[in-house]
Design a protein around this motif. Sequence first.
Motif, mmCIF file in Angstrom:
data_model
loop_
_atom_site.group_PDB
_atom_site.id
_atom_site.type_symbol
_atom_site.label_atom_id
_atom_site.label_comp_id
_atom_site.label_asym_id
_atom_site.label_seq_id
_atom_site.Cartn_x
_atom_site.Cartn_y
_atom_site.Cartn_z
ATOM 1 N N GLN A 41 -6.887 7.537 6.983
ATOM 2 C CA GLN A 41 -6.153 7.943 8.190
ATOM 3 C C GLN A 41 -5.934 6.788 9.159
ATOM 4 O OE1 GLN A 41 -7.735 11.418 10.192
ATOM 5 N NE2 GLN A 41 -8.309 12.313 8.251
ATOM 6 N N GLU A 42 -6.713 5.731 9.035
ATOM 7 C CA GLU A 42 -6.618 4.613 9.974
ATOM 8 C C GLU A 42 -5.279 3.905 9.828
ATOM 9 O OE1 GLU A 42 -9.992 2.119 9.201
ATOM 10 O OE2 GLU A 42 -11.402 3.744 9.597
ATOM 11 N N SER A 43 -4.687 3.575 10.947
ATOM 12 C CA SER A 43 -3.424 2.848 10.908
ATOM 13 C C SER A 43 -3.681 1.368 10.661
ATOM 14 C CB SER A 43 -2.666 3.035 12.228
ATOM 15 O OG SER A 43 -3.428 2.535 13.299
ATOM 16 N N GLY A 44 -2.666 0.681 10.216
ATOM 17 C CA GLY A 44 -2.776 -0.753 10.011
ATOM 18 C C GLY A 44 -3.413 -1.156 8.692
ATOM 19 N N ARG A 45 -3.614 -0.226 7.808
ATOM 20 C CA ARG A 45 -4.201 -0.530 6.498
ATOM 21 C C ARG A 45 -3.164 -1.195 5.602
ATOM 22 N NH1 ARG A 45 -8.905 -1.064 7.138
ATOM 23 N NH2 ARG A 45 -9.900 0.482 8.387
ATOM 24 N N GLU A 46 -3.629 -2.128 4.788
ATOM 25 C CA GLU A 46 -2.751 -2.807 3.833
ATOM 26 C C GLU A 46 -2.401 -1.838 2.706
ATOM 27 O OE1 GLU A 46 -4.855 -6.218 2.398
ATOM 28 O OE2 GLU A 46 -5.433 -6.810 4.409
ATOM 29 N N PRO A 47 -1.197 -1.966 2.118
ATOM 30 C CA PRO A 47 -0.815 -1.073 1.024
ATOM 31 C C PRO A 47 -1.823 -1.070 -0.131
ATOM 32 C CG PRO A 47 1.099 -2.296 1.756
ATOM 33 C CD PRO A 47 -0.097 -2.861 2.490
ATOM 34 N N GLU A 48 -2.418 -2.222 -0.428
ATOM 35 C CA GLU A 48 -3.399 -2.285 -1.519
ATOM 36 C C GLU A 48 -4.629 -1.437 -1.206
ATOM 37 O OE1 GLU A 48 -2.246 -5.077 0.025
ATOM 38 O OE2 GLU A 48 -0.990 -5.999 -1.512
ATOM 39 N N GLU A 49 -5.060 -1.478 0.045
ATOM 40 C CA GLU A 49 -6.229 -0.688 0.426
ATOM 41 C C GLU A 49 -5.903 0.799 0.407
ATOM 42 O OE1 GLU A 49 -9.599 -0.174 3.926
ATOM 43 O OE2 GLU A 49 -7.947 -1.564 4.249
ATOM 44 N N ILE A 50 -4.733 1.162 0.900
ATOM 45 C CA ILE A 50 -4.317 2.561 0.865
ATOM 46 C C ILE A 50 -4.282 3.055 -0.580
ATOM 47 C CG2 ILE A 50 -2.392 4.160 1.284
ATOM 48 C CD1 ILE A 50 -1.736 2.356 3.750
ATOM 49 N N ALA A 51 -3.754 2.233 -1.471
ATOM 50 C CA ALA A 51 -3.687 2.606 -2.886
ATOM 51 C C ALA A 51 -5.074 2.857 -3.454
ATOM 52 C CB ALA A 51 -2.971 1.509 -3.683
ATOM 53 N N GLU A 52 -6.022 1.993 -3.141
ATOM 54 C CA GLU A 52 -7.371 2.138 -3.669
ATOM 55 C C GLU A 52 -8.093 3.331 -3.045
ATOM 56 O OE1 GLU A 52 -7.779 0.729 -6.262
ATOM 57 O OE2 GLU A 52 -7.672 -1.445 -6.223
#
Length: 109
Positions: A41-52
């Motif tokens: 839910q945190e904003s500013g996350r990198e796409p790679e981290e969101i994917a994981e």
Amino acid sequence: IPDVQKAFEQERIGRTRGHLAVALGLLGDRSSLPQLRAAIQESGREPEEIAELANALGMLRDNGAVPLLIERLRKAKSIAELGPLARALGRIGDAEAVGALLALARESA
């Protein structure tokens, strides 16, 4: 498992944190679901981290994460974000998840 949970909570590098999330998913650690949900839910996350993070939530088949994943899916700006989110929703298989994936497929057609 506690060491991996602690490392996940303390890590600030997105890619490393994402790998730790996947480790928690592979370990089947459902006690880490609140932390994984909060992180996605945190904003500013990198796409790679969101994917994981999405991958970990999918591995744990977390029905409680479905609304969060759908929200991220709707905000996705690239296929790099969209694919892992859709895959996680498919893996969870919740009726709400299926509906969101069908809506996405209709929009893409």
